[in-house]
Enzyme design. Structure first.
Site, PDB file in Angstrom:
ATOM      1  N   HIS A  62      41.848  47.615  46.455  1.00 54.79           N
ATOM      2  CA  HIS A  62      42.946  46.954  46.906  1.00 54.79           C
ATOM      3  C   HIS A  62      44.013  47.898  47.465  1.00 54.79           C
ATOM      4  CE1 HIS A  62      42.349  42.781  44.552  1.00 54.79           C
ATOM      5  NE2 HIS A  62      41.156  43.361  45.192  1.00 54.79           N
TER       6      HIS A  62
ATOM      7  N   HIS B 216      32.153  44.045  40.118  1.00 55.16           N
ATOM      8  CA  HIS B 216      31.942  42.942  39.705  1.00 55.16           C
ATOM      9  C   HIS B 216      31.112  42.798  38.638  1.00 55.16           C
ATOM     10  CE1 HIS B 216      33.009  41.720  44.241  1.00 55.16           C
ATOM     11  NE2 HIS B 216      33.922  42.110  43.379  1.00 55.16           N
TER      12      HIS B 216
END
Length: 798
Positions: A311, A554
């Protein structure tokens, strides 16, 4: 606790003296024993440490200074004469990278395809250009009709929650619409003039948009002051010759050429035999299943740092309609057709899904990613837009445009805004940026709009906000005459350097392993400057990295989160109940239990097993008992971006190209390869994300070979292509040598100690579990977890 106080390295193994104290002397004896093993080579020379720091030629250095070397020592094995469970590092342990150009040849060249294109009919070109402009007008009309017919995302649905995780900046919206018009014009040129896919996708790149009626769609080139010691807010002007490299709202690049079905814009959708590719949800349900397999070495910090970094440098958003409403591709749970279908829709069919279909969902919403034009502004295939700066530059804390940065600042003392209890500021726009309102809380604000996505991410954002303000207050005290701007920029400069140092010293060696660190020449230095900046290296995100390889995190996610209180009690929460809503961390006293999970909770292993909180309950809201599937979205996103296949990536990463499914068992376990063969028709059809996440980890690293190859390449770019990288010498933004040594004292453990509410102890190597005696929790006020001394900035010319 042999290494719980300090790691004392001797200039010569024969002259170790107890100058560092009894505990450190015992540490030195352990290292000396290890050195005497028949494979030992861990010495002051090989590790990059210097002699002369103490009596007897001994230097005391906190173990975080040699995190890479220590991790190798901690490998589980037993050597004669050494401590059980401790292994010597291999004799190939390299010194720190410093030579200019080290590893530069390992960085991939840009994906270029040379195509001969004969002169094209100007009249036909002009008509195609006008059609591209008309398509943009038509898009607006379609969206107005959909809104009138009430076909847009409805509040409270998982798809709505997915959209509202992020916001889209006005510059990004403009860039996307301009690029959409040019891409559609390229499609019309190809169709009207009967060009091949190669000619349409790559041959048309020879035509400059600026020489056409679409010239006003082209991005401008920023004006730069190359003597500025501070980074720009939007990442521009880092490279003197290519000022848009790294800038926010610019396109990603590629390792391999795009694989669009039509060469220009249509997503990859066909198998090698021309039939449709397998359904992403079918792949996810049969291969990427949920198995609890916690890692035995690493803490959840490894996953959380990966997401926080992601991010900082990568966000490829999908668009909303012109009025701000979300694009609905699955009205009432069924795939939109005809006039009710938005051109950017690419939904995933779930009509036969065992979990979703009984819950009334036969369609999973999916909107294609936004586009951007290169500064060169040519026709040809579409490329996706990165809304963030492409650097590790703290844009997740400070924003990726000057407007975003200003909105986060107080304007006094260089400080960033906060809310009550020294938490992140409340988002002034409560119009639906997160789902907090459904749970009686408010949305929070940070440099990246995904701050509310899940509790761990919100917590790490909070720590770094506090770190900036802690540094800013200290700098203001040391330099009372500095104005707000000087304090802010200096504090930002220090904080970004801390982020980079922690990434390359502690986190990245876990991910890629020591061999790749050496191969790319990106080992951290322990003293002095590096001089390996290469202005020819473009650090822009590779599409294969941001869309596939860096989504490895993930698989590390825990669906059940354990929260650790100061009194030793443990509570649990389900991740599915906390997506896009900071209601938990907004409760007084909840920051520390979340932060303790960073250092006490293990990650899941890197493997193709994914928690159901991500595969069946992603962005689940209080109104629904199911959510979306992140694995299906990842697979579909790779096809949307026309990413090369797994077999293509194997070849570019130096593995033999597989001719059948047996050929991939050199990297993928046989049982998983057999599952892949049952889903895919050909080994050449395997999606890169699926193949990469199915590989066995390499020795010494967390990832399998192809993901390792792509991730290593990107982080080499992020260091060598960054003119403001923290340890570079000879640049306007370079630190002094004394300041740089203080930056090297920063660590993830120190950030936790300084910026939590009341955490009193943590293990020095906070990315690693405390399951060895080398890394037990120690008091935050111990010199083993040093704090950079900001006295080195007293009197600095701002």
């Amino acid at each position: 606790m042999i290494l719980a106080v300090a790691l004392c390295l001797a200039a010569a193994a024969a002259s170790i003296q107890p100058a560092c104290g009894a505990e450190e002397y015992r540490v030195a004896r352990v290292i000396r024993q290890i050195n005497q093993g028949n494979r030992g080579s861990f010495s002051s020379a090989s590790s990059g440490f210097q002699s002369g720091g103490g009596a007897g030629g001994c230097i005391c250095a906190p173990i975080i200074f040699c995190a890479q070397e220590l991790r190798q020592i901690q490998q589980q094995c037993t050597l004669p004469g050494n401590i059980p469970g401790v292994c010597c590092p291999p004799s190939t342990l390299a010194a720190s990278a410093s030579a200019p150009g080290t590893g530069d040849n390992n960085v991939f060249a840009s994906a270029r395809v040379q195509v001969n294109l004969q002169p094209l009919d100007n009249s036909a070109l002009g008509q195609a250009f006008n059609k591209g402009i008309a398509d943009l007008t038509n898009l607006q009309q379609i969206e107005e009709r959909l809104f009138r017919n009430n076909i847009f995302l409805q509040r409270g649905t998982p798809a709505y929650a997915h959209l509202r995780v992020f916001t889209i900046s006005p510059p990004a919206k403009r860039r996307h619409l301009n690029a959409f018009a040019v891409a559609m014009a390229s499609v019309h040129i190809m169709q009207d003039l009967s060009l091949t896919r190669q000619q349409g996708g790559f041959g048309l790149q020879q035509i400059d948009v600026r020489n056409t009626i679409l010239s006003d769609r082209c991005p401008s080139v920023p004006s730069c002051n190359l003597r500025n010691k501070y980074r720009t807010a939007d990442g521009s002007c880092n490279n003197p010759r290519q000022p848009t490299w790294g800038q926010s709202n610019t396109p990603v690049q590629r390792i391999l050429p795009a694989r669009y079905d039509d060469g220009v814009l249509s997503p990859r959708s066909r198998s090698t035999d021309g039939s449709p590719l397998p359904n992403p949800r079918v792949i996810a349900s049969n291969i990427l299943v949920d198995v609890d397999n916690p890692d035995q070495q690493f803490t959840s910090s490894v996953m959380q740092w990966a997401q926080f970094l992601d991010h900082d440098f990568a966000h490829i958003p999908f668009p909303v309609m012109g009025n701000g409403e979300g694009i609905e591709c699955c009205p009432e749970g069924r795939e939109a057709q005809g006039d009710n279908r938005h051109p950017m829709c690419m939904p995933i069919n779930t009509a036969d899904d065992r979990f979703l279909a009984p819950r009334g969902s036969s369609c999973m919403n999916f909107v294609r990613s936004m586009f951007s034009l290169e500064t060169s502004c040519n026709f040809g295939h579409a490329e996706q837009l990165n809304q963030l700066t492409h650097w590790i530059d703290g844009s997740n804390v400070y924003g990726s445009t000057l407007e975003e940065q200003r909105a986060l600042r107080t304007g006094q003392g260089g400080l960033l805004k906060t809310s009550g209890n020294n938490m992140l500021p409340i988002n002034p726009d409560q119009g639906g940026d997160c789902s907090a309102g459904d749970r009686g809380a408010l949305c929070l604000q940070a440099g990246d709009s995904r701050v509310n996505e899940q509790p761990g991410l919100t917590a790490i954002h909070t720590l770094w906000l506090r770190e900036h303000n802690r540094v800013a207050r200290a700098l203001q005290q040391l330099n009372p005459s500095w104005p707000d701007e000087a304090v802010f920029q200096q504090a930002r400069r220090i904080v970004v350097a801390e982020m980079q140092h922690i990434t390359y010293n502690e986190w990245l060696p876990i991910i890629v392993g020591p061999n790749f660190m050496r191969a790319f020449g990106i080992n951290v230095k322990n003293t002095g400057f590096s001089f390996d900046y290469n202005p020819n290296i473009n650090a822009n995100m590779n599409n294969e990295f941001s869309t596939a390889a860096f989504r490895f995190g993930h698989t590390l996610v825990q669906g059940t989160l354990r929260l650790f209180s100061g009194d030793g009690s443990v509570s649990t929460i389900q991740l599915r109940d906390h997506f896009n809503s900071p209601h938990l961390i907004s409760r007084p006293g909840m920051l520390d239990p979340i932060v303790r999970s960073f250092t006490q909770l293990a990650i899941q292993k890197f493997d193709p097993f994914i928690t159901q909180d991500l595969t069946n309950h992603l962005f689940q809201t209080p109104r629904f008992n199911f959510g979306m599937d992140l694995m299906s979205l990842n697979i579909q996103r790779g096809r949307d971006h026309a990413i090369a296949t797994y077999n293509d990536m194997r070849a570019i990463c130096g593995l033999p190209r597989a001719t059948d499914f047996q050929g991939i068992t050199d990297q993928i376990p046989t049982a998983i390869a057999q599952n892949l063969a049952r889903v895919y028709k050909s080994v050449d059809d395997i999606d890169f994300f699926v193949g990469g996440i199915s590989e066995r980890p390499v020795s010494g690293g967390l990832l399998g070979w192809t993901f390792l190859c792509v991730v290593g390449d990107q982080f080499a770019r992020l260091k060598k292509g960054d003119r403001f990288f923290y340890d570079l010498g000879g640049q306007p933004g370079s630190f002094s040598e004394a300041q740089l040594q203080e930056i090297r004292r920063s660590s993830w453990a120190r950030i936790i100690c300084d910026n939590s509410d009341n955490i009193q102890a943590v293990q020095p190597l906070a990315f690693m579990l405390t399951n060895t005696r080398f890394n037990q929790p120690i008091a935050c006020n111990s010199p083993v977890i040093p704090r950079p001394n900001l006295e080195a900035w007293r009197g600095e010319v701002p």
